[in-house]
Design a protein around this motif. Structure first.
Motif, PDB file in Angstrom:
ATOM      1  N   ASP A  54       9.787  16.717  -2.598  1.00  0.00           N
ATOM      2  CA  ASP A  54      11.005  15.990  -2.931  1.00  0.00           C
ATOM      3  C   ASP A  54      10.735  14.527  -2.617  1.00  0.00           C
ATOM      4  O   ASP A  54      10.727  14.118  -1.452  1.00  0.00           O
ATOM      5  N   VAL A  55      10.503  13.737  -3.656  1.00  0.00           N
ATOM      6  CA  VAL A  55      10.081  12.350  -3.434  1.00  0.00           C
ATOM      7  C   VAL A  55      11.161  11.515  -2.746  1.00  0.00           C
ATOM      8  O   VAL A  55      10.858  10.477  -2.158  1.00  0.00           O
ATOM      9  N   ARG A  56      12.402  11.970  -2.794  1.00  0.00           N
ATOM     10  CA  ARG A  56      13.457  11.261  -2.067  1.00  0.00           C
ATOM     11  C   ARG A  56      13.157  11.254  -0.563  1.00  0.00           C
ATOM     12  O   ARG A  56      13.438  10.271   0.133  1.00  0.00           O
ATOM     13  N   GLU A  57      12.590  12.340  -0.067  1.00  0.00           N
ATOM     14  CA  GLU A  57      12.263  12.391   1.359  1.00  0.00           C
ATOM     15  C   GLU A  57      11.224  11.339   1.714  1.00  0.00           C
ATOM     16  O   GLU A  57      11.300  10.710   2.775  1.00  0.00           O
ATOM     17  N   SER A  58      10.260  11.122   0.845  1.00  0.00           N
ATOM     18  CA  SER A  58       9.266  10.073   1.083  1.00  0.00           C
ATOM     19  C   SER A  58       9.918   8.698   1.060  1.00  0.00           C
ATOM     20  O   SER A  58       9.558   7.810   1.833  1.00  0.00           O
ATOM     21  N   LEU A  59      10.899   8.519   0.168  1.00  0.00           N
ATOM     22  CA  LEU A  59      11.623   7.254   0.107  1.00  0.00           C
ATOM     23  C   LEU A  59      12.413   7.020   1.391  1.00  0.00           C
ATOM     24  O   LEU A  59      12.382   5.918   1.963  1.00  0.00           O
ATOM     25  N   TYR A  60      13.088   8.059   1.863  1.00  0.00           N
ATOM     26  CA  TYR A  60      13.859   7.928   3.100  1.00  0.00           C
ATOM     27  C   TYR A  60      12.935   7.669   4.289  1.00  0.00           C
ATOM     28  O   TYR A  60      13.274   6.889   5.190  1.00  0.00           O
ATOM     29  N   ASP A  61      11.782   8.308   4.295  1.00  0.00           N
ATOM     30  CA  ASP A  61      10.821   8.078   5.373  1.00  0.00           C
ATOM     31  C   ASP A  61      10.421   6.602   5.435  1.00  0.00           C
ATOM     32  O   ASP A  61      10.316   6.014   6.515  1.00  0.00           O
ATOM     33  N   CYS A  62      10.209   6.019   4.257  1.00  0.00           N
ATOM     34  CA  CYS A  62       9.845   4.595   4.222  1.00  0.00           C
ATOM     35  C   CYS A  62      10.984   3.724   4.735  1.00  0.00           C
ATOM     36  O   CYS A  62      10.757   2.774   5.495  1.00  0.00           O
ATOM     37  N   GLY A  63      12.207   4.047   4.312  1.00  0.00           N
ATOM     38  CA  GLY A  63      13.352   3.267   4.790  1.00  0.00           C
ATOM     39  C   GLY A  63      13.503   3.339   6.289  1.00  0.00           C
ATOM     40  O   GLY A  63      13.738   2.323   6.962  1.00  0.00           O
ATOM     41  N   ASN A  64      13.350   4.537   6.847  1.00  0.00           N
ATOM     42  CA  ASN A  64      13.467   4.705   8.301  1.00  0.00           C
ATOM     43  C   ASN A  64      12.318   4.011   9.037  1.00  0.00           C
ATOM     44  O   ASN A  64      12.511   3.427  10.108  1.00  0.00           O
ATOM     45  N   GLU A  65      11.125   4.083   8.458  1.00  0.00           N
ATOM     46  CA  GLU A  65       9.957   3.455   9.064  1.00  0.00           C
ATOM     47  C   GLU A  65      10.130   1.936   9.121  1.00  0.00           C
ATOM     48  O   GLU A  65       9.826   1.298  10.134  1.00  0.00           O
ATOM     49  N   TRP A  66      10.626   1.370   8.040  1.00  0.00           N
ATOM     50  CA  TRP A  66      10.839  -0.069   7.997  1.00  0.00           C
ATOM     51  C   TRP A  66      11.905  -0.506   9.005  1.00  0.00           C
ATOM     52  O   TRP A  66      11.715  -1.476   9.747  1.00  0.00           O
ATOM     53  N   MET A  67      13.000   0.215   9.054  1.00  0.00           N
ATOM     54  CA  MET A  67      14.076  -0.176   9.960  1.00  0.00           C
ATOM     55  C   MET A  67      13.702   0.030  11.421  1.00  0.00           C
ATOM     56  O   MET A  67      14.187  -0.683  12.305  1.00  0.00           O
ATOM     57  N   ALA A  68      12.816   1.005  11.701  1.00  0.00           N
ATOM     58  CA  ALA A  68      12.316   1.168  13.070  1.00  0.00           C
ATOM     59  C   ALA A  68      11.506  -0.060  13.480  1.00  0.00           C
ATOM     60  O   ALA A  68      11.530  -0.479  14.647  1.00  0.00           O
TER      61      ALA A  68
ATOM     62  N   ASP B  87       0.801  -1.226   0.000  1.00  0.00           N
ATOM     63  CA  ASP B  87       0.000   0.000   0.000  1.00  0.00           C
ATOM     64  C   ASP B  87       0.833   1.275   0.000  1.00  0.00           C
ATOM     65  O   ASP B  87       0.338   2.340  -0.384  1.00  0.00           O
ATOM     66  N   LYS B  88       2.085   1.179   0.415  1.00  0.00           N
ATOM     67  CA  LYS B  88       2.892   2.397   0.544  1.00  0.00           C
ATOM     68  C   LYS B  88       4.250   2.302  -0.152  1.00  0.00           C
ATOM     69  O   LYS B  88       4.550   3.099  -1.046  1.00  0.00           O
ATOM     70  N   PHE B  89       5.042   1.318   0.247  1.00  0.00           N
ATOM     71  CA  PHE B  89       6.430   1.297  -0.195  1.00  0.00           C
ATOM     72  C   PHE B  89       6.571   1.191  -1.713  1.00  0.00           C
ATOM     73  O   PHE B  89       7.340   1.939  -2.327  1.00  0.00           O
ATOM     74  N   VAL B  90       5.842   0.258  -2.344  1.00  0.00           N
ATOM     75  CA  VAL B  90       6.019   0.075  -3.798  1.00  0.00           C
ATOM     76  C   VAL B  90       5.609   1.314  -4.576  1.00  0.00           C
ATOM     77  O   VAL B  90       6.106   1.542  -5.691  1.00  0.00           O
ATOM     78  N   HIS B  91       4.730   2.138  -4.013  1.00  0.00           N
ATOM     79  CA  HIS B  91       4.263   3.322  -4.742  1.00  0.00           C
ATOM     80  C   HIS B  91       5.245   4.488  -4.624  1.00  0.00           C
ATOM     81  O   HIS B  91       5.124   5.463  -5.373  1.00  0.00           O
ATOM     82  N   VAL B  92       6.189   4.385  -3.720  1.00  0.00           N
ATOM     83  CA  VAL B  92       7.216   5.420  -3.581  1.00  0.00           C
ATOM     84  C   VAL B  92       8.342   5.195  -4.594  1.00  0.00           C
ATOM     85  O   VAL B  92       9.028   6.143  -4.985  1.00  0.00           O
ATOM     86  N   LEU B  93       8.499   3.971  -5.050  1.00  0.00           N
ATOM     87  CA  LEU B  93       9.647   3.638  -5.903  1.00  0.00           C
ATOM     88  C   LEU B  93       9.595   4.273  -7.292  1.00  0.00           C
ATOM     89  O   LEU B  93      10.575   4.913  -7.713  1.00  0.00           O
ATOM     90  N   PRO B  94       8.508   4.122  -8.073  1.00  0.00           N
ATOM     91  CA  PRO B  94       8.523   4.685  -9.442  1.00  0.00           C
ATOM     92  C   PRO B  94       8.789   6.185  -9.509  1.00  0.00           C
ATOM     93  O   PRO B  94       9.623   6.619 -10.329  1.00  0.00           O
TER      94      PRO B  94
END
Length: 377
Positions: free
Chosen positions: A294-308, A232-239
């Motif tokens: 800046d879509v990179r920020e959304s990507l980083y948010d997902c990475g941090n969320e997953w690692m948390a 629902d979230k992560f895959v949609h941040v990638l493209p």
């Protein structure tokens, strides 16, 4: 009516060709012969490429004319890329040997296809890969035009998370129920997602061979939550991140055209038209999925969320990856090597988890292949 089935980027290509034609037939002014030659060359490339690709779109209607169909395939260079079934370790005890041939119809760089492929690789399931041509999609059945599709013998499985749940149910149940029987336990209905019509599977993250009590355990609840988060979230941040700039869009399509099932002219057009169209589409995707400017920020948010969520554990599943680990890893492999991937590894704490996943997935008897090599944008 047939033109409506031609992909949008090819209709755009036809418009470009038409515009170039209008310009090129005018008598060149003195001193402008170089521009005239360039326009003529571009017209020739896109004209031939678009003509062959639109012919491939209607190729499925040529069943009565096999020689003509064969000629089109020969001209385009398309033969339907097929990777022989990889051999798993029959003594591994990880997955009961299926009594049917498993075939995965995919796009190599599709995150949903990558998610299914990662599961099959991790559990060393022998399977055959059929790389689908993104233009004609002639490898797909006429009544279902999406990937991934898994053929278990003659039986069709669709929707990536349902496919994974069915295979995991088969594994946990030690193969006592057939794939057809398991698939019948995942009903679906038509609905809407992100304002668009969609087929909804309400129970796609549940394992049909587990009891309600087993599903209510904290570990299973966590796994289910993060599998849904990935879809629902992560895959949609990638493209939007791999098409963020013109250079990154070109980087993506240079790679996509090299690994995908394209003919020569299709690959050439994908590198130019595909990259241009997806670069223009990136902003629309950003708005649809409510990403940051800046879509990179959304990507980083997902990475941090997953690692948390992973925390101090090796994997979300503890000492071994669970289905959520495999889903996130699989989705991420679809952009491995791109600038967005390198930035994510550099600006979030995902690298140690990623390296551990590489070790357990790619050192199995059946490997996913060497790490992706992509030229920097």
């Amino acid at each position: 009516g047939r033109l409506n089935s031609v992909p949008a980027n090819w209709r755009l290509g036809c418009g470009i060709v038409a515009r170039l034609s209008d310009q090129s037939i005018k008598a060149p002014k003195q001193g402008t012969w170089k521009k005239w030659v360039i326009r003529g060359t571009v017209l020739a490339v896109f004209g031939v490429g678009a003509s062959i690709s639109m012919a491939l779109v209607i190729r499925n209607d040529l069943g009565k004319y096999p020689m003509l169909a064969k000629l089109l395939d020969s001209i385009s260079g398309r033969t339907g890329k097929v990777t022989p079934a990889a051999r798993g370790d029959p003594d591994s005890g990880l997955f009961p040997a299926p009594d049917v041939h498993i075939k995965l119809l995919q796009y190599h760089t599709c995150p949903f296809s990558s998610k299914v492929r990662t599961y099959l690789d991790y559990y060393e399931v022998p399977y055959e890969i059929v790389e689908v041509n993104p233009i004609s999609r002639s490898e797909l059945p006429s009544d279902y035009r999406k990937v991934p599709i898994v053929m278990a013998g003659d039986y069709r499985l669709v929707e990536s998370s349902v496919i994974v749940s069915i295979f995991e149910s088969y594994r946990v149940g030690r193969g006592k129920a057939s794939f057809e029987e398991l698939n019948s336990l995942y009903p679906h209905h038509e609905g809407e997602r992100y304002g668009r019509p969609a087929t909804i599977y309400d129970d796609k993250y549940l394992l049909s061979t587990l009891s309600e009590k087993e599903h209510s355990s904290p570990a299973r609840k966590e796994e289910l939550k993060w599998r849904a988060w990935n879809d629902d979230k992560f895959v949609h941040v990638l493209p939007p991140n791999i098409y963020r700039t013109a250079a990154e869009a070109k980087q993506a399509f240079d790679y996509i055209s090299s690994v995908g099932n394209f003919g020569f002219f299709e690959a050439l057009a994908a590198q130019v038209l595909g990259a241009t169209v997806m670069y223009m589409m990136a902003d629309r995707l950003k708005k649809r999925y409510e990403l940051k400017d800046d879509v990179r920020e959304s990507l980083y948010d997902c990475g941090n969320e997953w690692m948390a969520a992973v925390g101090d554990r090796k994997f979300l599943g503890g000492d071994k990856p669970n289905l959520a680990d495999l889903a996130v890893f699989g989705s991420l492999t679809s952009v491995e090597g791109f600038d967005a991937f390198h930035d994510l590894m550099e600006h979030t704490p995902m690298r140690p988890w990623w390296d551990r996943m590489i070790e357990v997935v790619r050192t199995s008897k059946k490997k996913t292949g060497d790490p992706t090599t992509v030229t920097k944008a």
